[in-house]
Design an enzyme around this catalytic site. Structure first.
Site, PDB file in Angstrom:
ATOM      1  N   ASN A   1      -2.806   6.558  10.294  1.00 35.03           N
ATOM      2  CA  ASN A   1      -1.793   5.510  10.293  1.00 35.03           C
ATOM      3  C   ASN A   1      -2.436   4.243   9.715  1.00 35.03           C
ATOM      4  O   ASN A   1      -3.555   3.905  10.063  1.00 35.03           O
ATOM      5  CB  ASN A   1      -1.311   5.267  11.725  1.00 35.03           C
ATOM      6  CG  ASN A   1      -1.037   6.571  12.441  1.00 35.03           C
ATOM      7  OD1 ASN A   1      -1.962   7.337  12.695  1.00 35.03           O
ATOM      8  ND2 ASN A   1       0.198   6.849  12.717  1.00 35.03           N
TER       9      ASN A   1
ATOM     10  N   GLU B   1       0.063  12.928  14.407  1.00 36.50           N
ATOM     11  CA  GLU B   1       0.318  12.212  15.654  1.00 36.50           C
ATOM     12  C   GLU B   1       1.328  13.012  16.470  1.00 36.50           C
ATOM     13  O   GLU B   1       2.287  13.570  15.901  1.00 36.50           O
ATOM     14  CB  GLU B   1       0.813  10.803  15.334  1.00 36.50           C
ATOM     15  CG  GLU B   1       2.224  10.526  15.701  1.00 36.50           C
ATOM     16  CD  GLU B   1       2.859   9.349  14.950  1.00 36.50           C
ATOM     17  OE1 GLU B   1       2.308   8.851  13.958  1.00 36.50           O
ATOM     18  OE2 GLU B   1       3.937   8.961  15.382  1.00 36.50           O
TER      19      GLU B   1
ATOM     20  N   HIS C   1       4.896   5.241   5.830  1.00 39.43           N
ATOM     21  CA  HIS C   1       3.602   4.714   5.384  1.00 39.43           C
ATOM     22  C   HIS C   1       3.535   4.500   3.874  1.00 39.43           C
ATOM     23  O   HIS C   1       2.714   5.126   3.189  1.00 39.43           O
ATOM     24  CB  HIS C   1       2.479   5.677   5.793  1.00 39.43           C
ATOM     25  CG  HIS C   1       2.330   5.874   7.266  1.00 39.43           C
ATOM     26  ND1 HIS C   1       1.581   6.882   7.818  1.00 39.43           N
ATOM     27  CD2 HIS C   1       2.824   5.173   8.313  1.00 39.43           C
ATOM     28  CE1 HIS C   1       1.617   6.804   9.137  1.00 39.43           C
ATOM     29  NE2 HIS C   1       2.376   5.777   9.475  1.00 39.43           N
TER      30      HIS C   1
HETATM   31  P1  FAE Z   1       4.781  -5.020   5.994  1.00 39.77           P
HETATM   32  O1  FAE Z   1       4.256  -4.955   7.388  1.00 39.77           O
HETATM   33  O2  FAE Z   1       5.868  -4.084   5.592  1.00 39.77           O
HETATM   34  O3  FAE Z   1       5.245  -6.530   5.737  1.00 39.77           O
HETATM   35  C1  FAE Z   1       5.910  -6.935   4.571  1.00 39.77           C
HETATM   36  C2  FAE Z   1       6.873  -8.043   4.927  1.00 39.77           C
HETATM   37  O4  FAE Z   1       7.340  -8.658   3.736  1.00 39.77           O
HETATM   38  C3  FAE Z   1       8.115  -7.562   5.683  1.00 39.77           C
HETATM   39  O5  FAE Z   1       8.291  -8.338   6.844  1.00 39.77           O
HETATM   40  C4  FAE Z   1       9.251  -7.758   4.677  1.00 39.77           C
HETATM   41  O6  FAE Z   1      10.490  -8.069   5.289  1.00 39.77           O
HETATM   42  C5  FAE Z   1       8.729  -8.912   3.844  1.00 39.77           C
HETATM   43  N1  FAE Z   1       9.276  -8.962   2.484  1.00 39.77           N
HETATM   44  C6  FAE Z   1       9.427  -7.938   1.623  1.00 39.77           C
HETATM   45  N2  FAE Z   1       9.922  -8.365   0.450  1.00 39.77           N
HETATM   46  C7  FAE Z   1      10.081  -9.724   0.576  1.00 39.77           C
HETATM   47  C8  FAE Z   1      10.571 -10.730  -0.294  1.00 39.77           C
HETATM   48  N3  FAE Z   1      10.957 -10.451  -1.551  1.00 39.77           N
HETATM   49  N4  FAE Z   1      10.632 -11.996   0.173  1.00 39.77           N
HETATM   50  C9  FAE Z   1      10.240 -12.284   1.430  1.00 39.77           C
HETATM   51  N5  FAE Z   1       9.767 -11.363   2.298  1.00 39.77           N
HETATM   52  C10 FAE Z   1       9.682 -10.093   1.867  1.00 39.77           C
HETATM   53  O7  FAE Z   1       3.603  -4.823   4.935  1.00 39.77           O
HETATM   54  N6  FAE Z   1       1.288   2.139  10.985  1.00 39.77           N
HETATM   55  C11 FAE Z   1       0.260   2.313  11.852  1.00 39.77           C
HETATM   56  O8  FAE Z   1      -0.889   2.036  11.506  1.00 39.77           O
HETATM   57  N7  FAE Z   1       0.501   2.773  13.123  1.00 39.77           N
HETATM   58  C12 FAE Z   1       1.747   3.119  13.550  1.00 39.77           C
HETATM   59  O9  FAE Z   1       1.927   3.516  14.705  1.00 39.77           O
HETATM   60  C13 FAE Z   1       2.831   2.989  12.638  1.00 39.77           C
HETATM   61  N8  FAE Z   1       4.089   3.356  12.983  1.00 39.77           N
HETATM   62  C14 FAE Z   1       5.142   3.080  12.130  1.00 39.77           C
HETATM   63  C15 FAE Z   1       6.450   3.331  12.546  1.00 39.77           C
HETATM   64  C16 FAE Z   1       7.521   2.961  11.737  1.00 39.77           C
HETATM   65  C17 FAE Z   1       8.923   3.232  12.188  1.00 39.77           C
HETATM   66  C18 FAE Z   1       7.276   2.315  10.492  1.00 39.77           C
HETATM   67  C19 FAE Z   1       8.408   1.888   9.603  1.00 39.77           C
HETATM   68  C20 FAE Z   1       5.983   2.078  10.075  1.00 39.77           C
HETATM   69  C21 FAE Z   1       4.904   2.458  10.873  1.00 39.77           C
HETATM   70  N9  FAE Z   1       3.590   2.200  10.492  1.00 39.77           N
HETATM   71  C22 FAE Z   1       2.552   2.439  11.357  1.00 39.77           C
HETATM   72  C23 FAE Z   1       3.287   1.631   9.166  1.00 39.77           C
HETATM   73  C24 FAE Z   1       2.936   0.141   9.224  1.00 39.77           C
HETATM   74  O10 FAE Z   1       3.887  -0.577   9.981  1.00 39.77           O
HETATM   75  C25 FAE Z   1       2.856  -0.388   7.784  1.00 39.77           C
HETATM   76  O11 FAE Z   1       1.824   0.340   7.129  1.00 39.77           O
HETATM   77  C26 FAE Z   1       2.514  -1.861   7.726  1.00 39.77           C
HETATM   78  O12 FAE Z   1       3.499  -2.630   8.385  1.00 39.77           O
HETATM   79  C27 FAE Z   1       2.388  -2.339   6.285  1.00 39.77           C
HETATM   80  O13 FAE Z   1       1.836  -3.636   6.294  1.00 39.77           O
HETATM   81  P2  FAE Z   1       2.024  -4.605   5.053  1.00 39.77           P
HETATM   82  O14 FAE Z   1       1.334  -5.884   5.359  1.00 39.77           O
HETATM   83  O15 FAE Z   1       1.644  -3.871   3.815  1.00 39.77           O
END
Ligand code: FAE
Length: 531
Positions: free
Chosen positions: A509, A386, A471
């Site tokens: 991504n 990207e 990621h």
């Molecule tokens: P996630 O979205 O991380 O959600 C998990 C949730 O569970 C979070 O809100 C946590 O706070 C919560 N949690 C964790 N442990 C506990 C607990 N014990 N009790 C209660 N709550 C809890 O998981 N991906 C893209 O496709 N495109 C992008 O442009 C992109 N840019 C990114 C930029 C940054 C800076 C970051 C950090 C990530 C980026 N990603 C991007 C990755 C993407 O946001 C990530 O793959 C997803 O958010 C993961 O989704 P999940 O549902 O696995």
């Protein structure tokens, strides 16, 4: 509270959930100690939001528990989120200094002191890698770059061989993209917009060096961004807002999936509660224990609720850590050995090039990437990079990239009984294949363009940002640690919904893949387990 408790119990006993939970949700109430709910979702990112919407639409009263804040209230400055140029306590999860991915400038540390607070971005430190994750209602959608990229069909078939790939592309990717609010950039506008000069410069040089480039869809409203560029609306993507949240323009999950789930009247969201334990309940279902925390991270109450079904959606790291700890502590002793294995960083590595003075990248850079270099077909070293912004608000002649590579290395989560914590076995050296693959591409571009790497942004004299990832994927891999739909073996009623199902790599991504896979799995679970 008494009447609400009664309602929750009645709902669990089969009373018309729609009516009961419409009132509970309207009251905005958090879970209380002793509650009994039909479905509890741990985490409110992509996997959790899909589960919440489809369960509530199917008539199931659903309680989402999220460790981060709700991020719906403006601070004293009138904004919900802070920007990247002036980060304050809202930026980081329980840290006293910022931990920027690009943490140096001219080789000098660029981080600053902040007040310890439950901020929106976590940089979770393991022995060999920092893992960036969103914290709050909406998970990663609050902090990410919004790039909504569908993986290559052949590669999806390779990484998830048990999944019917045709159904993914015919049904679940379109369903995910529609519900996420994915939109395409107006390519004519892109060619003229000041805020994408940085992307055009990188694109032109990549193409002139023999590489293919591609536009990337996004969940940021490109129509809103055009108005930002025109100066008719408050700026967000054009005001250096991304990784600490966007105050405008971003279709994060709280505005899409979770808003739709709330509209059913069957959703409750309990924010600032960290789930610490899940174990079978002698009355049926599972006991879920959680710490309610304040904004300094201190526990102010411990609650245990009973849930007939628990959907783990705490993200690759959160879900894996929780399940590995539950197995080691004997609360879910029958979880298979594969739980905690197969973790990878999607081959992430960051790098920057220094441009010639005549190749300005622009003082105004949109925080939302819209273009990528696609060299994935190169069998000698697949790279999907990207073209990332460096939104410093001033001309810096820097071209930044987040490269996604096919790094085959994997790691596992391990429980440490002496500390009661879960570590990750990943070593920084395991990212060398990612560096090697990215180096082939960017060496070629540098040679063709007579440019050089910046070696001052990831440390003093350090070219590669190889010790962190955006990621995290895997740890509870589909059809290995779970069945083919995310059910955890040995514990009917426990499901995994998030990025931990994907075995360490998607080649792009990841959030569209995570969302679509969750759509596929929850459809089957509702049809077969909940009717
Ligand atoms: P996630 O979205 O991380 O959600 C998990 C949730 O569970 C979070 O809100 C946590 O706070 C919560 N949690 C964790 N442990 C506990 C607990 N014990 N009790 C209660 N709550 C809890 O998981 N991906 C893209 O496709 N495109 C992008 O442009 C992109 N840019 C990114 C930029 C940054 C800076 C970051 C950090 C990530 C980026 N990603 C991007 C990755 C993407 O946001 C990530 O793959 C997803 O958010 C993961 O989704 P999940 O549902 O696995």
């Amino acid at each position: 509270m008494t009447s609400r408790r009664t309602l929750l119990r009645a709902a669990a006993l089969g009373a018309p959930a729609a009516v009961l939970f419409a009132r509970a949700a309207a009251a905005g109430a958090a879970l209380a100690d002793g509650d009994h709910v039909p479905a509890l979702v741990v985490g409110s990112g992509y996997g959790g939001s899909v589960a919440a919407l489809r369960l509530t639409q199917a008539g199931v009263a659903t309680a989402v528990v999220e460790m981060g804040m709700a991020w719906n209230t403006a601070g004293p400055d009138g904004a919900i989120f802070c920007d990247m140029l002036d980060p304050d306590q809202r930026s980081y999860w329980l840290r006293t200094t910022t931990d920027q991915p690009v943490g140096y400038f001219l080789g000098i540390g660029a981080n600053k002191s902040i007040t310890r607070y439950t901020g929106v971005l976590d940089s979770e430190k393991f022995a060999g890698i920092r893992v960036y994750q969103g914290r709050g209602v909406g998970g990663g959608s609050l902090v990410n770059g919004g790039m909504a990229v569908v993986p290559k069909r052949d590669y999806l078939a390779e990484i998830l061989p048990s999944v019917d790939v045709a159904a993914m592309y015919a049904t679940y990717f379109p369903r995910a993209n529609a519900a996420l609010g994915v939109n395409a950039i107006d390519t004519a506008w892109f060619e003229t917009a000041d805020c994408y000069r940085y992307a055009r410069v990188s694109r032109d040089q990549a193409q002139a060096s023999g590489y293919t480039t591609t536009f990337l869809n996004n969940v940021y409203d490109f129509g809103y961004m055009a108005k930002e560029q025109a100066g008719t609306v408050p700026r967000s993507a054009l005001a250096s807002e991304v990784i600490y949240g966007n105050n405008h323009g971003k279709r994060s999950l709280d505005k899409t999936y979770l808003a739709a789930a709330a509209a059913t009247g069957r959703l409750t969201i309990t924010a600032q509660h960290v789930v610490t334990a899940v174990a079978p309940n002698s009355l049926g279902g599972f006991s879920v224990t959680m710490n309610q925390i304040d904004t300094a991270g201190a526990t102010v109450a411990v609650k245990t609720v009973r849930a007939d079904r628990v959907f783990f959606a705490a993200g690759s790291v959160g879900t894996s850590k929780l399940l590995v700890a539950m197995r080691a502590q004997g609360r879910l002793p029958d979880l298979p050995d594969a739980v905690g294995q197969g973790w990878g960083n999607n081959g992430n590595v960051m790098v920057a090039r220094a441009q010639h003075l005549w190749n300005t990248t622009g003082a105004l850079e949109s925080g939302m990437p819209a273009m990528g270099i696609d060299n994935w077909a190169d069998a000698a070293g697949p790279v999907f990079a990207e073209i990332a912004p460096f939104p410093a608000g001033t001309e810096l002649w820097i071209s930044l990239y987040l490269a996604i590579t096919k790094n085959p290395n994997r790691a596992r989560f391990l429980y440490d009984s002496s500390t009661g914590t879960v570590g990750l076995s990943w070593q920084t050296a395991q990212n060398q294949p990612a560096v090697t693959a990215a180096k082939r591409v960017f060496d070629t571009i540098n040679k063709a363009q007579a440019t050089v790497y910046r070696s001052d942004l990831f440390g003093a004299n350090k070219v590669w940002g190889d010790d962190f990832t955006y990621h995290p994927l895997g740890g509870c891999v589909l059809n290995v640690a779970t069945d083919n739909y995310g059910r955890l073996p040995g514990y009917p009623g426990l499901y995994v919904m998030d990025g931990s199902l994907i075995p360490g790599s998607t080649g792009v991504n990841p959030f569209v893949t995570i969302t679509a896979l969750a759509e596929r799995n929850i459809e089957r679970i509702i049809a077969t387990d909940l009717t």
